[in-house]
Design an enzyme around this catalytic site. Structure first.
Site, short mmCIF file in Angstrom:
data_model
loop_
_atom_site.label_atom_id
_atom_site.label_comp_id
_atom_site.label_asym_id
_atom_site.label_seq_id
_atom_site.Cartn_x
_atom_site.Cartn_y
_atom_site.Cartn_z
N SER A 66 44.24 46.35 36.17
CA SER A 66 43.62 46.55 37.48
C SER A 66 42.85 47.86 37.57
O SER A 66 43.15 48.81 36.85
CB SER A 66 44.68 46.53 38.58
OG SER A 66 45.46 45.37 38.50
N1 SAH Z 1 49.85 44.85 35.93
C1 SAH Z 1 48.96 44.67 34.81
C2 SAH Z 1 47.73 43.87 35.16
C3 SAH Z 1 48.06 42.49 35.21
S1 SAH Z 1 46.85 41.24 35.15
C4 SAH Z 1 48.55 45.98 34.18
O1 SAH Z 1 48.90 47.05 34.70
O2 SAH Z 1 47.90 45.92 33.14
C5 SAH Z 1 47.94 39.94 35.60
C6 SAH Z 1 48.96 39.58 34.56
O3 SAH Z 1 49.80 38.59 35.12
C7 SAH Z 1 48.35 38.96 33.31
O4 SAH Z 1 48.78 39.65 32.18
C8 SAH Z 1 48.88 37.53 33.33
O5 SAH Z 1 49.13 36.99 32.06
C9 SAH Z 1 50.16 37.69 34.11
N2 SAH Z 1 50.67 36.46 34.74
C10 SAH Z 1 49.95 35.43 35.25
N3 SAH Z 1 50.78 34.50 35.74
C11 SAH Z 1 52.04 34.95 35.55
C12 SAH Z 1 53.33 34.43 35.84
N4 SAH Z 1 53.50 33.25 36.44
N5 SAH Z 1 54.41 35.15 35.49
C13 SAH Z 1 54.28 36.35 34.88
N6 SAH Z 1 53.08 36.90 34.57
C14 SAH Z 1 51.98 36.21 34.90
#
Ligand code: SAH
Length: 233
Positions: free
Chosen positions: A83
């Site tokens: 993000s």
């Molecule tokens: N917090 C992260 C950014 C995340 S982007 C950072 O600091 O880098 C969103 C993330 O959520 C992605 O890696 C994606 O794979 C994950 N995601 C999507 N659906 C999900 C689910 N149902 N359970 C866990 N993770 C999930």
């Protein structure tokens, strides 16, 4: 006399060289916190300090390091993103992070948000659905010495029951609705921040609060997050 008058600047130069070798992006990071985070109204000292301390460039691939402190999200592979710094700061401040607290994050991604939280609170549990990202974030966070972060490869929709209830839950992927298991696993008096809305449009960042068993929600600002995957997505 010579030694006395010259030792201080010599030591200073040595110190500056050593510290810039150690952390070549320190100045860029301080500028990021000042211009993107503080300037937009984030005041929580602990959040600002954590974002000054965590080396965001280590959470992106080598070819993107120069852009790690830009005012935008960046790709982290597998169609996912880390993000925008401001959003990380905003979500962190919103949950009122404090020592002693236990936080659940859904969507570990690069591990950056988990690291920022772990600088402040006692314990961070974070769930990632993509195996490769789970493994790389877990390895990096271990290398960086975080002993208070636990990473799990699973569908975060269901939360992490064994460690519930949580003082706060930070969801970093967009959901069409607030997953009921997460509401259940929120402590009374706890706060959840989650982007809610259609995965392909702008979503609403929402603050969800539980008090006396009652749930209240507040729309905060329009955001764009990658979708919260379900099952065989
Ligand atoms: N917090 C992260 C950014 C995340 S982007 C950072 O600091 O880098 C969103 C993330 O959520 C992605 O890696 C994606 O794979 C994950 N995601 C999507 N659906 C999900 C689910 N149902 N359970 C866990 N993770 C999930």
């Amino acid at each position: 006399m010579f030694i006395k008058s010259h030792i201080v600047p010599v030591l200073l130069i040595f110190y500056l060289l050593a510290s810039s070798y150690d952390d070549p992006y320190k100045t860029q990071r301080e500028r990021m916190v000042k211009n993107q985070i503080e300037a937009r109204g984030i005041k929580d000292e602990a959040t600002l300090k954590a974002m000054k301390d965590v080396q965001r460039h280590l959470f992106v691939s080598k070819d993107l390091r120069e852009n790690a402190y830009d005012d935008r999200p960046l790709p982290i592979g597998y169609g996912q993103t880390i993000s925008q710094p401001y959003i990380v700061g905003y979500m962190t401040e919103l949950i009122h992070p404090k020592p002693g607290k236990k936080v659940l994050e859904i969507g570990t991604g690069s591990g950056y948000q988990a690291a920022v939280l772990a600088e402040i609170v006692d314990k961070v549990y974070t769930i990632e659905i993509i195996t490769e990202l789970t493994n790389s974030a877990s390895k990096l966070l271990k290398e960086l010495g975080y002993k208070n972060i636990e990473v799990k490869n699973a569908d975060g929709y269901y939360g992490w029951k064994e460690h519930a209830p949580f003082d706060a839950i930070v969801v970093t992927a967009a959901s069409e609705y607030i997953p009921p298991p997460l509401i259940e696993q929120l402590m009374d008096g706890g706060k959840m921040v989650i982007p809610v809305g259609s995965p392909f449009l702008t979503q609403n960042l929402m603050l969800v609060e539980k008090s006396g068993g009652k749930i209240t929600t507040k729309n905060l600002l329009p955001v764009r997050f990658v979708p919260l995957k379900r099952g065989n997505d």
